[in-house]
Design an enzyme around this catalytic site. Sequence first.
Site, PDB file in Angstrom:
ATOM      1  N   TYR A   1      -9.069  15.572  -4.919  1.00 43.35           N
ATOM      2  CA  TYR A   1      -8.264  14.823  -5.896  1.00 43.35           C
ATOM      3  C   TYR A   1      -7.369  15.784  -6.692  1.00 43.35           C
ATOM      4  O   TYR A   1      -6.153  15.569  -6.802  1.00 43.35           O
ATOM      5  CB  TYR A   1      -9.195  14.068  -6.838  1.00 43.35           C
ATOM      6  CG  TYR A   1      -8.519  13.370  -8.002  1.00 43.35           C
ATOM      7  CD1 TYR A   1      -7.895  12.145  -7.823  1.00 43.35           C
ATOM      8  CD2 TYR A   1      -8.529  13.931  -9.279  1.00 43.35           C
ATOM      9  CE1 TYR A   1      -7.291  11.497  -8.900  1.00 43.35           C
ATOM     10  CE2 TYR A   1      -7.928  13.292 -10.354  1.00 43.35           C
ATOM     11  CZ  TYR A   1      -7.316  12.081 -10.160  1.00 43.35           C
ATOM     12  OH  TYR A   1      -6.725  11.437 -11.235  1.00 43.35           O
TER      13      TYR A   1
ATOM     14  N   ASP B   1       0.865  -1.169   0.000  1.00 46.75           N
ATOM     15  CA  ASP B   1       0.000   0.000   0.000  1.00 46.75           C
ATOM     16  C   ASP B   1       0.905   1.223   0.000  1.00 46.75           C
ATOM     17  O   ASP B   1       1.644   1.440   0.963  1.00 46.75           O
ATOM     18  CB  ASP B   1      -0.870  -0.049   1.268  1.00 46.75           C
ATOM     19  CG  ASP B   1      -1.887   1.080   1.317  1.00 46.75           C
ATOM     20  OD1 ASP B   1      -1.619   2.138   0.703  1.00 46.75           O
ATOM     21  OD2 ASP B   1      -2.929   0.898   1.960  1.00 46.75           O
TER      22      ASP B   1
ATOM     23  N   SER C   1      -2.459  14.434 -13.222  1.00 52.45           N
ATOM     24  CA  SER C   1      -3.714  14.480 -13.979  1.00 52.45           C
ATOM     25  C   SER C   1      -3.913  15.902 -14.495  1.00 52.45           C
ATOM     26  O   SER C   1      -3.362  16.844 -13.923  1.00 52.45           O
ATOM     27  CB  SER C   1      -4.877  14.112 -13.061  1.00 52.45           C
ATOM     28  OG  SER C   1      -6.106  14.470 -13.664  1.00 52.45           O
TER      29      SER C   1
ATOM     30  N   ALA D   1      -6.396  18.717  -5.930  1.00 52.50           N
ATOM     31  CA  ALA D   1      -5.376  19.322  -5.066  1.00 52.50           C
ATOM     32  C   ALA D   1      -4.216  18.354  -4.869  1.00 52.50           C
ATOM     33  O   ALA D   1      -3.040  18.749  -4.888  1.00 52.50           O
ATOM     34  CB  ALA D   1      -5.982  19.696  -3.721  1.00 52.50           C
ATOM     35  N   SER D   2      -4.526  17.060  -4.717  1.00 50.62           N
ATOM     36  CA  SER D   2      -3.443  16.078  -4.539  1.00 50.62           C
ATOM     37  C   SER D   2      -2.591  15.988  -5.807  1.00 50.62           C
ATOM     38  O   SER D   2      -1.377  15.842  -5.740  1.00 50.62           O
ATOM     39  CB  SER D   2      -4.022  14.698  -4.187  1.00 50.62           C
ATOM     40  OG  SER D   2      -4.555  14.053  -5.326  1.00 50.62           O
ATOM     41  N   LYS D   3      -3.239  16.111  -6.969  1.00 50.12           N
ATOM     42  CA  LYS D   3      -2.509  16.030  -8.235  1.00 50.12           C
ATOM     43  C   LYS D   3      -1.706  17.309  -8.481  1.00 50.12           C
ATOM     44  O   LYS D   3      -0.618  17.265  -9.055  1.00 50.12           O
ATOM     45  CB  LYS D   3      -3.485  15.781  -9.389  1.00 50.12           C
ATOM     46  CG  LYS D   3      -4.181  14.418  -9.315  1.00 50.12           C
ATOM     47  CD  LYS D   3      -3.177  13.281  -9.428  1.00 50.12           C
ATOM     48  CE  LYS D   3      -3.833  11.905  -9.503  1.00 50.12           C
ATOM     49  NZ  LYS D   3      -2.827  10.824  -9.593  1.00 50.12           N
TER      50      LYS D   3
HETATM   51  N1  LIG Z   1      -8.232   7.156 -16.034  1.00 50.38           N
HETATM   52  C1  LIG Z   1      -8.123   8.461 -16.189  1.00 50.38           C
HETATM   53  O1  LIG Z   1      -8.878   9.080 -16.942  1.00 50.38           O
HETATM   54  C2  LIG Z   1      -7.062   9.212 -15.426  1.00 50.38           C
HETATM   55  C3  LIG Z   1      -6.940  10.577 -15.687  1.00 50.38           C
HETATM   56  C4  LIG Z   1      -5.976  11.298 -15.014  1.00 50.38           C
HETATM   57  C5  LIG Z   1      -5.136  10.663 -14.118  1.00 50.38           C
HETATM   58  N2  LIG Z   1      -5.265   9.340 -13.863  1.00 50.38           N
HETATM   59  C6  LIG Z   1      -4.352   8.714 -12.898  1.00 50.38           C
HETATM   60  O2  LIG Z   1      -3.794   7.530 -13.424  1.00 50.38           O
HETATM   61  C7  LIG Z   1      -3.383   6.696 -12.356  1.00 50.38           C
HETATM   62  C8  LIG Z   1      -3.867   5.271 -12.628  1.00 50.38           C
HETATM   63  O3  LIG Z   1      -5.277   5.239 -12.578  1.00 50.38           O
HETATM   64  P1  LIG Z   1      -6.176   4.363 -13.565  1.00 50.38           P
HETATM   65  O4  LIG Z   1      -6.994   5.279 -14.355  1.00 50.38           O
HETATM   66  O5  LIG Z   1      -5.338   3.376 -14.258  1.00 50.38           O
HETATM   67  O6  LIG Z   1      -7.204   3.674 -12.516  1.00 50.38           O
HETATM   68  P2  LIG Z   1      -7.209   2.239 -11.832  1.00 50.38           P
HETATM   69  O7  LIG Z   1      -7.432   1.193 -12.858  1.00 50.38           O
HETATM   70  O8  LIG Z   1      -8.161   2.353 -10.705  1.00 50.38           O
HETATM   71  O9  LIG Z   1      -5.733   2.057 -11.277  1.00 50.38           O
HETATM   72  C9  LIG Z   1      -5.306   2.530 -10.054  1.00 50.38           C
HETATM   73  C10 LIG Z   1      -4.177   1.645  -9.581  1.00 50.38           C
HETATM   74  O10 LIG Z   1      -3.646   2.173  -8.362  1.00 50.38           O
HETATM   75  C11 LIG Z   1      -3.584   1.128  -7.412  1.00 50.38           C
HETATM   76  N3  LIG Z   1      -3.710   1.691  -6.071  1.00 50.38           N
HETATM   77  C12 LIG Z   1      -4.710   2.446  -5.556  1.00 50.38           C
HETATM   78  N4  LIG Z   1      -4.464   2.739  -4.280  1.00 50.38           N
HETATM   79  C13 LIG Z   1      -3.293   2.136  -3.959  1.00 50.38           C
HETATM   80  C14 LIG Z   1      -2.529   2.057  -2.779  1.00 50.38           C
HETATM   81  N5  LIG Z   1      -2.910   2.668  -1.653  1.00 50.38           N
HETATM   82  N6  LIG Z   1      -1.374   1.335  -2.802  1.00 50.38           N
HETATM   83  C15 LIG Z   1      -0.984   0.704  -3.942  1.00 50.38           C
HETATM   84  N7  LIG Z   1      -1.666   0.766  -5.079  1.00 50.38           N
HETATM   85  C16 LIG Z   1      -2.813   1.465  -5.089  1.00 50.38           C
HETATM   86  C17 LIG Z   1      -4.703   0.181  -7.768  1.00 50.38           C
HETATM   87  O11 LIG Z   1      -4.378  -1.127  -7.341  1.00 50.38           O
HETATM   88  P3  LIG Z   1      -4.944  -1.850  -5.997  1.00 50.38           P
HETATM   89  O12 LIG Z   1      -6.354  -1.398  -5.800  1.00 50.38           O
HETATM   90  O13 LIG Z   1      -4.813  -3.305  -6.339  1.00 50.38           O
HETATM   91  O14 LIG Z   1      -4.000  -1.440  -4.907  1.00 50.38           O
HETATM   92  C18 LIG Z   1      -4.656   0.228  -9.278  1.00 50.38           C
HETATM   93  O15 LIG Z   1      -3.676  -0.666  -9.761  1.00 50.38           O
HETATM   94  C19 LIG Z   1      -3.979   7.291 -11.085  1.00 50.38           C
HETATM   95  O16 LIG Z   1      -2.968   7.985 -10.388  1.00 50.38           O
HETATM   96  C20 LIG Z   1      -5.016   8.262 -11.612  1.00 50.38           C
HETATM   97  O17 LIG Z   1      -5.246   9.322 -10.726  1.00 50.38           O
HETATM   98  C21 LIG Z   1      -6.225   8.596 -14.515  1.00 50.38           C
END
Ligand SMILES: NC(=O)c1ccc[n+]([C@@H]2O[C@H](COP(=O)([O-])OP(=O)(O)OC[C@H]3O[C@@H](n4cnc5c(N)ncnc54)[C@H](OP(=O)(O)O)[C@@H]3O)[C@@H](O)[C@H]2O)c1
Length: 307
Positions: free
Chosen positions: A198, A105, A185, A200-202
């Site tokens: 969210y 985590d 993001s 703000a964190s980004k």
């Molecule tokens: N999809 C979009 O449109 C978009 C746009 C802008 C930015 N992003 C960013 O892209 C990144 C990936 O997101 P995604 O879209 O691919 O969504 P996702 O499929 O939900 O992937 C998120 C990943 O982060 C892992 N995760 C979450 N909390 C965690 C923790 N505490 N410790 C370890 N792993 C953790 C999850 O795995 P587990 O749950 O197995 O731990 C999962 O593998 C994120 O940072 C997101 O903010 C996405």
Amino acid sequence: MDLVNEILNIVLPPLVFLSLFLLSPLLIFFNLLRRVQGFRNAEDVAGKVVIITGASSGIGEELAYEYARRGARITLVARREDRLRAVAEKSRQLGSPDVVVIYGDVSVVEDCKRFVQETINHFGQLDHLVNNAGIVDLKMFEDYSNISEAAARVMNTNFWGSVHATHFAIPHLKRTNGKIAVVSSIAGWSSPPYLSIYGASKAAMINFYETLRIEIGPEIGITIVTPGLIKTEIVNPELLGAMRGLAFFPAMSAGRCARGIVDGVCRRQRFVTEPSWFGVSFWVKTLCPDLMDMFYRFILSPRPKRD
Ligand SMILES: NC(=O)c1ccc[n+]([C@@H]2O[C@H](COP(=O)([O-])OP(=O)(O)OC[C@H]3O[C@@H](n4cnc5c(N)ncnc54)[C@H](OP(=O)(O)O)[C@@H]3O)[C@@H](O)[C@H]2O)c1
Ligand SMILES: *[C@@H]1O[C@H](CO)[C@@H](O)[C@H](O)[C@H]1NC(C)=O
């Protein structure tokens, strides 16, 4: 001293504006030159060692496959064990010579220390750290009941999770002149509603890694990734229901996004935006912030009327 400031207030803005305007062809030329150089000196990651956090789904999963196809050795980090094991298996099939799976985590400092240390114990080196793990919290700010809990959860994962992993990885990355990629993001600069915490964190991530680039830039390459809309589990019915306008946006596949990210990191790009056309929101936000506000307020997420 006040007088000096008064004079600077009047003289400096037009002077800087004019100089930048006159210098802009030169600045654009150097920027292009750097891009071409990055393109020509793009890193070959075959045999290199990469840590990817949040590799169990979405962009992180596809990043694993992209690095695997290029022959990198990989450490995959996330909390869902079964998902991670499946990603590791497919990564091996796609060409990675060695894949290590570490359940952890990122919001727990000891876990960050552990996955970096176990990577070094196993591979003996580290070349790329990809901070991708992240969570979304979808809510109007007024609707939070326990703000400290919600804010801490998001910040501890998105911001502190990246910072802590980076802290433990830097000594090893210095030895290999390695690279750090961080998945922020476009919400980190464009302030969409429902995503105040969210976003703000980004934004914190962007600022932190920009500072870090100045501190350790020449030794370690830093690429800040700002995805727009990518087809993953984060983009779920809840998100599309709140920000209704989003449904009209073409979401990019996570695979295509991952390819763009790895290319950008290997070319030492400062920023990667995928799909790249989302980058225009930066110009709109900077040059006409009111237009951006209007877009978000009235078009993307008209607030339902309350009685
Ligand atoms: N999809 C979009 O449109 C978009 C746009 C802008 C930015 N992003 C960013 O892209 C990144 C990936 O997101 P995604 O879209 O691919 O969504 P996702 O499929 O939900 O992937 C998120 C990943 O982060 C892992 N995760 C979450 N909390 C965690 C923790 N505490 N410790 C370890 N792993 C953790 C999850 O795995 P587990 O749950 O197995 O731990 C999962 O593998 C994120 O940072 C997101 O903010 C996405
Ligand atoms: C908010 O959540 C935290 C952590 O779960 C808890 O310790 C705290 O008491 C809660 N505060 C309120 C006001 O409910």
